[in-house]
Scaffold this active site. Structure first.
Site, PDB file in Angstrom:
ATOM      1  N   ASP A 121       0.836  -1.186   0.000  1.00  0.00           N
ATOM      2  CA  ASP A 121       0.000   0.000   0.000  1.00  0.00           C
ATOM      3  C   ASP A 121       0.878   1.245   0.000  1.00  0.00           C
ATOM      4  O   ASP A 121       1.553   1.540   0.981  1.00  0.00           O
ATOM      5  CB  ASP A 121      -0.901  -0.010   1.236  1.00  0.00           C
ATOM      6  CG  ASP A 121      -1.999   1.025   1.164  1.00  0.00           C
ATOM      7  OD1 ASP A 121      -1.826   2.016   0.436  1.00  0.00           O
ATOM      8  OD2 ASP A 121      -3.025   0.846   1.833  1.00  0.00           O
ATOM      9  N   ASP A 319      -1.752   5.922  -6.598  1.00  0.00           N
ATOM     10  CA  ASP A 319      -2.080   5.046  -5.476  1.00  0.00           C
ATOM     11  C   ASP A 319      -2.186   3.598  -5.947  1.00  0.00           C
ATOM     12  O   ASP A 319      -2.746   3.322  -7.009  1.00  0.00           O
ATOM     13  CB  ASP A 319      -3.400   5.505  -4.853  1.00  0.00           C
ATOM     14  CG  ASP A 319      -3.865   4.618  -3.727  1.00  0.00           C
ATOM     15  OD1 ASP A 319      -3.054   4.354  -2.821  1.00  0.00           O
ATOM     16  OD2 ASP A 319      -5.022   4.182  -3.745  1.00  0.00           O
TER      17      ASP A 319
END
Length: 438
Positions: A121, A319
């Site tokens: 992440d 992202d």
């Protein structure tokens, strides 16, 4: 519209196959290939190599709703960050991380080593694991009592000042995380972690003791942000705050991309754009999106929809956890309308969260995100989500929700697939080049 939607119901299940059945049929992946050097294999959670793949195919409606919910929650999380509300919450957790497209890597933790599949992440700093005795966690636990190198950190440890709302109990630095309907209680801990061939001693992470609510994390998380407890910060001497990844397509036969840590082996011929910093949340990877081209036309987007504003947190982030790119509404509408114009198919329908779908074959124009120093061109594989039979195609983008405090443009993982994305933190730059990731 109701009649048209009903007529498409036989195709809805086929669309779900893109995410579910097609991931598990007729494949012979090499799941036991060892990670080497400082490069880790990256797997889709639904790949045959993943224990988190769906046991049964989901309906298209459920798949779309789950992906929408996951992306919506993630954007709400971003909003809380840029608004200045500190939180080390997990981005994608529980059932959502299992059933939404997400990427995982192998890590070995403890002495002797215990193997875990951690969600990678880029917009999260901390690492965390569900530990033995955790109340409300799944059946996958880190047995800290069986590791001779495990250590619980006390409140005197300097790392305790880097977690949200620390409290002291039984000589442990404890803290709480919140995400959606869940709360997570963890102890700040240290142990050895091995990534590929690299052994990292005294790695600091959250050892989860209790979870409540519906968003319970079934596996650990590896934070690749820029905060003090991120992997980059804890391994700066080893990896020089540099990494890249190449995310495999949902449809790739092996479902294996790569996470390359450190400066060694990174591409030389790659174009860069500057990374920007939001002082209110320095871990997010902001870039300056200056324009978007559909086919050969640069679409008309108000400058305010793309502008970077460190005070409000507005701008564009790249992202790894959001599934489908979200654009501020004026930007999305401009892109969508030009896309529809170039497809030249009047039979536009809406399915789930996608408002630009076609019940027949189409030729999609290229969409190009334009940054200072580089253009990121997206071919059909990065733009369209199809039914397995190819009878329905949807533009896999959406407008950002208008109910967040600080709306962001988010360049998401489907649009990054089959690109090498290089994060060069010391030089404050992001590199992107086309690469077949599988």
């Amino acid at each position: 519209m109701a009649t048209r939607t009903l007529s498409l119901l036989p195709h809805l299940f086929l669309l779900a196959l893109l995410i579910c059945i097609s991931l598990t049929q007729g494949l012979n992946p090499k799941c036991d290939i060892s990670d080497q050097g400082s490069t880790l294999q990256v797997f889709h959670v639904s790949s045959p190599c993943s224990p988190f793949r769906p046991s049964e195919p989901l309906s298209w409606e459920e798949s779309v709703l789950q992906m929408q919910a996951k992306d919506q929650a993630r954007l709400q999380y971003f909003s809380s960050l840029v608004a200045g509300r500190k939180s080390f919450v997990p981005i994608a957790s529980g059932r959502q991380i299992i059933q939404s497209p997400t990427y995982i890597v192998r890590a070995k933790i403890g002495t002797p080593a215990q193997t875990f599949l951690l969600a990678m992440d880029t917009s999260n700093d901390a690492a965390w694991l569900p530990c033995t005795g955790c109340l409300g966690c799944s059946s996958s636990f880190f047995a800290s009592d069986k590791s001779t190198s495990f250590k619980t950190l006390g409140c005197q440890a300097p790392q305790c000042k880097q977690v949200p709302r620390p409290t002291c109990s039984a000589s442990a630095c404890s803290f709480n995380l919140t995400y959606g309907a869940s709360s997570i209680a963890a102890n700040l801990s240290q142990d050895n972690i091995t990534l590929a061939d690299d052994s990292i001693p005294y790695y600091t992470f959250g050892c989860i003791q209790k979870t409540t609510g519906s968003s319970v994390p079934p596996q650990g998380l590896l934070g690749l942000g820029r905060g003090p407890l991120s992997l980059l910060s804890q391994t700066n001497n080893l990896y020089k705050s540099t990494f890249s990844y190449c995310l495999p397509s949902f449809k790739s036969p092996n479902f294996s991309g790569s996470l390359r840590l450190g400066t060694v082996g990174q591409p030389i011929r790659i174009k860069y754009t500057p990374l920007l910093k939001n002082p209110r949340r320095s871990s997010l990877y902001y870039v300056k999106l200056v324009a978007i081209r559909v086919g050969r036309k640069v679409v008309d987007i108000p400058p305010s929809a793309l502008a970077f504003n460190p005070t409000t947190g507005a701008g564009t982030v790249i992202d790894s956890g959001t599934v489908f790119t979200r654009l501020v509404e004026p930007a999305y509408v401009a892109v969508r309308n030009e896309f529809r114009r170039r497809v030249k198919n009047a039979n536009v329908i809406s399915l789930g969260g996608f408002d630009t779908c076609y019940s027949g074959p189409i030729v999609a124009p290229t969409i190009t995100f334009m940054f200072p120093g580089l253009n990121m061109s997206l071919a059909a594989d990065n733009l369209l989500i199809h039914s397995t039979a190819g009878s329905i195609s949807c533009l896999a983008m959406a407008a950002a929700p208008d109910n967040v405090n600080s709306v962001l443009n988010v360049i998401a993982n489907m649009q990054q697939q089959n690109h090498r994305v290089l994060f060069d933190i010391p030089n404050s730059r992001l590199g992107v080049s086309r690469e077949r990731c599988t």
